[in-house]
Design a protein around this motif. Structure first.
Motif, mmCIF file in Angstrom:
data_model
loop_
_atom_site.group_PDB
_atom_site.id
_atom_site.type_symbol
_atom_site.label_atom_id
_atom_site.label_comp_id
_atom_site.label_asym_id
_atom_site.label_seq_id
_atom_site.Cartn_x
_atom_site.Cartn_y
_atom_site.Cartn_z
ATOM 1 N N LYS A 43 -22.726 -41.585 -4.590
ATOM 2 C CA LYS A 43 -22.557 -42.799 -4.144
ATOM 3 C C LYS A 43 -21.206 -42.221 -4.475
ATOM 4 N N ILE A 44 -19.703 -42.868 -3.372
ATOM 5 C CA ILE A 44 -18.822 -42.800 -3.275
ATOM 6 C C ILE A 44 -18.541 -43.923 -3.903
ATOM 7 N N PRO A 45 -17.432 -43.933 -4.430
ATOM 8 C CA PRO A 45 -16.577 -45.177 -5.090
ATOM 9 C C PRO A 45 -15.525 -45.333 -4.036
ATOM 10 N N TRP A 46 -15.786 -46.159 -2.669
ATOM 11 C CA TRP A 46 -15.010 -46.850 -1.784
ATOM 12 C C TRP A 46 -13.495 -47.347 -2.318
ATOM 13 N N LYS A 47 -14.649 -49.013 -3.605
ATOM 14 C CA LYS A 47 -13.891 -49.557 -3.690
ATOM 15 C C LYS A 47 -12.901 -49.017 -4.967
ATOM 16 N N ILE A 55 -11.149 -45.371 -3.811
ATOM 17 C CA ILE A 55 -10.436 -45.305 -3.459
ATOM 18 C C ILE A 55 -9.391 -45.744 -2.764
ATOM 19 N N VAL A 56 -9.761 -46.893 -2.352
ATOM 20 C CA VAL A 56 -9.576 -48.120 -1.571
ATOM 21 C C VAL A 56 -8.020 -48.576 -1.975
ATOM 22 N N LEU A 57 -8.767 -49.058 -3.620
ATOM 23 C CA LEU A 57 -7.715 -49.217 -4.667
ATOM 24 C C LEU A 57 -6.399 -48.048 -4.591
ATOM 25 N N ALA A 58 -6.704 -47.503 -5.098
ATOM 26 C CA ALA A 58 -5.322 -46.311 -5.213
ATOM 27 C C ALA A 58 -4.434 -46.236 -4.020
ATOM 28 N N LEU A 59 -5.512 -46.078 -2.745
ATOM 29 C CA LEU A 59 -4.674 -45.671 -2.109
ATOM 30 C C LEU A 59 -3.888 -47.364 -1.258
ATOM 31 N N PHE A 60 -4.168 -48.482 -2.405
ATOM 32 C CA PHE A 60 -3.324 -49.576 -1.417
ATOM 33 C C PHE A 60 -2.083 -49.177 -2.091
ATOM 34 N N LEU A 61 -2.408 -48.857 -3.514
ATOM 35 C CA LEU A 61 -1.182 -48.751 -4.726
ATOM 36 C C LEU A 61 -0.207 -47.673 -4.531
#
Length: 95
Positions: free
Chosen positions: A41-45, A47-53
């Motif tokens: 399982k890849i924690p996509w949420k 990863i997206v939150l870290a990239l947004f920040l």
């Protein structure tokens, strides 16, 4: 808060070495079983939150630099505020 009356508890073993039964064999503990699905399982949420920040922190950093250098209109206190927000958003996105 409601009490949970349908939970059944079991007694702990009286002896110190509860990992072995009388025959000398070790009991299998299901907590340490290897489950390959949990590693796929890849924690996509996250990863997206870290990239947004990370990108928001970069944007705030550029805005504060532009205010400090005079390329944008604004007071230095506004630049310090943007720099503080940049630190709060950039560091969690970086880590």
């Amino acid at each position: 808060m409601a009490s949970r009356r349908n939970i059944h508890y079991s007694r702990l073993a009286d002896d110190e070495d509860d990992s072995c039964d009388g025959s000398g064999e070790r009991r299998k503990d299901p907590r340490f079983d290897y489950t390959p699905k949990s590693y796929d399982k890849i924690p996509w949420k996250s990863i997206v939150l870290a990239l947004f920040l990370l990108f928001l922190g970069c944007l705030l950093l550029f805005l504060s630099i532009f205010i400090f250098t005079g390329h944008m209109a604004g007071d230095h206190s506004q630049a310090y505020g943007l720099l503080g927000l940049e630190i709060l958003t950039f560091l969690p996105g970086l880590l």
